[in-house]
Scaffold this active site. Structure first.
Site, PDB file in Angstrom:
ATOM      1  N   CYS A   1       0.858  -1.235   0.078  1.00 17.53           N
ATOM      2  CA  CYS A   1      -0.059  -0.043  -0.026  1.00 17.53           C
ATOM      3  C   CYS A   1       0.895   1.275   0.059  1.00 17.53           C
ATOM      4  O   CYS A   1       0.177   2.270  -0.515  1.00 17.53           O
ATOM      5  CB  CYS A   1      -0.965   0.021   1.119  1.00 17.53           C
ATOM      6  SG  CYS A   1      -2.000  -1.233   0.876  1.00 17.53           S
ATOM      7  N   PHE A   2       1.968   1.107   0.475  1.00 16.51           N
ATOM      8  CA  PHE A   2       2.760   2.570   0.403  1.00 16.51           C
ATOM      9  C   PHE A   2       3.320   3.124  -1.347  1.00 16.51           C
ATOM     10  O   PHE A   2       3.847   3.947  -1.414  1.00 16.51           O
ATOM     11  CB  PHE A   2       4.116   2.278   1.137  1.00 16.51           C
ATOM     12  CG  PHE A   2       5.007   1.338   0.931  1.00 16.51           C
ATOM     13  CD1 PHE A   2       6.039   1.610  -0.324  1.00 16.51           C
ATOM     14  CD2 PHE A   2       5.237   0.053   1.618  1.00 16.51           C
ATOM     15  CE1 PHE A   2       7.061   0.666  -0.685  1.00 16.51           C
ATOM     16  CE2 PHE A   2       6.247  -0.789   1.138  1.00 16.51           C
ATOM     17  CZ  PHE A   2       7.038  -0.741   0.229  1.00 16.51           C
TER      18      PHE A   2
END
EC number: 2.3.1.74
Length: 389
Positions: free
Chosen positions: A164-165
């Site tokens: 998700c980053f």
């Protein structure tokens, strides 16, 4: 005879990297969050788990998500019962789907970005492709190059299994590519399909159930380059700086493991607390050179990992509710699309700013921040400068 220094100087761009176009895409299949628990427990043959279903209903109600888009339809799931079962061997079936569909969804987003950019695709010099949905060789970057008909000499970067980053990671990489290669035009694509993580429920693995309540499918694309041609290209946001850090004492907070059963997902309850505890340090390091200490003076693009992360960041930094409006809107309309989310939020922000007649692409403000949060815990911090409308 020229020197190496002279060659290097000629190779570098003059100005900062700039986002010049944004495109987004989702599968056609739209899932209503209010009816999803009934559908999910029915399709996974889990309706006998009455208490767990009630728990899942509460998760969906608290998710702040109205709808999501999913490639996996009831028809596909009926044909692939092992994908519906909890922890059944199913990697081959999942891979067969995502290896084809991830580049295709990415192509739709890329075509929209290229159309907005308005330049021939032959001018694309670099491709950065990111997905946490499956792995293959040659990769999704190669498949997209073929699908779009890009030049065979396009310089490709394939980023698998970042999580998700990575919406921040691709922007950071594209910034370096654009600024260090004069005339470079970088196509950035994030494409995510939950076919790798979908599975039936188990009361022994509640963090997997959290993922089933949050994750959605989507792809987003950017065109990034330095020194835009004022006659042909329209800048949207300038990329001023980009940083990555691993938060202290956060090992094991978010993990994903690709196994025979697909991609398994583990998270600790304290993820929102860990992020909110350390976020101000990242802000201080990013904005100290600019002399900015008022976080409400910025426009905000934060990866919406879940409502608790947004709530705790908002509380910790004393942000006004409107600061995370664009972020919460994307979470509500699409769910958590992993790496693609922050690109969707960029798109939402520039469109809303234009619609509301604000004088910059960043809600009328000059400076902004983009955050990616994900496994590690890893945090990406990008400083953005808006462009006058």
């Amino acid at each position: 005879m020229v020197t190496v220094e002279e060659v290097r100087k000629a190779q570098r761009a003059q100005g900062p990297a700039t986002i010049m176009a944004i495109g987004t895409s989702t599968p056609q299949n739209c899932v209503d969050q209010s009816t999803y628990p009934d559908y999910y427990f029915r399709i996974t043959n889990s309706e006998h788990l009455v208490e767990l279903k009630e728990k899942f209903k509460r998760m969906c109600e608290k998710s702040m998500i109205k709808k999501r888009y999913m490639y996996l339809t009831e028809e596909i799931l009926t044909e692939n019962p092992n994908i519906c079962a909890y922890m059944a061997p199913s990697l081959d079936a999942r891979q067969d789907i995502v290896v084809v569909e991830v580049p295709k969804l990415g192509k739709e987003a890329a075509q929209k970005a290229i159309k907005e950019w308005g330049q021939p695709k032959s001018k694309i010099t670099h491709l950065v492709f990111c997905t946490t949905s499956g792995v293959d060789m040659p990769g999704a970057d190669y498949q997209l190059t073929k699908l779009l008909g890009l030049q065979p000499s396009v310089k490709r970067f394939m980023m698998y299994q970042q999580g998700c980053f990575a919406g921040g990671t691709v922007i950071r990489l594209a910034k370096d590519l654009a600024e260090n290669n004069k005339g470079a035009r970088v196509l950035v694509v994030c494409s995510e399909i939950t076919a790798v993580t979908f599975r039936g429920p188990s009361d022994a693995h509640l963090d997997s159930l959290v993922g089933q309540a949050l994750f959605g499918d989507g792809a987003a694309a950017l065109i990034i380059g330095s020194d835009p041609d004022p006659d042909l290209e329209r800048p949207l946001f300038q990329l001023v700086s980009a940083a990555q850090t691993i938060l202290p004492d956060s090992g094991g907070a978010i993990d994903g493991h690709l196994r025979e059963v697909g991609l398994t997902f583990h998270l600790l309850k304290d993820v929102p607390g860990l992020i909110s505890k350390h976020i101000e340090k990242s802000l201080n390091e990013a904005f100290q050179p600019l002399g900015i200490r008022d976080w409400n003076s910025l426009f905000w693009i934060a990866h919406p990992g879940g409502p608790a992360i947004l709530d705790q960041v908002e509380e910790k930094l004393e942000l006004k509710p409107e600061k995370l409006r664009a972020t919460r809107h994307v979470l509500s309309e699409y769910g958590n699309m992993s790496s693609a989310c922050v690109l969707f939020i960029l798109d939402e922000m520039r469109k809303a700013s234009s619609k509301e007649g604000l004088n910059t692409t960043g809600e009328g403000l000059e400076w902004g921040v983009l955050f990616g949060f994900g496994p590690g815990l890893t945090v990406e911090t990008v400083v953005l400068h808006s462009v006058s409308a």
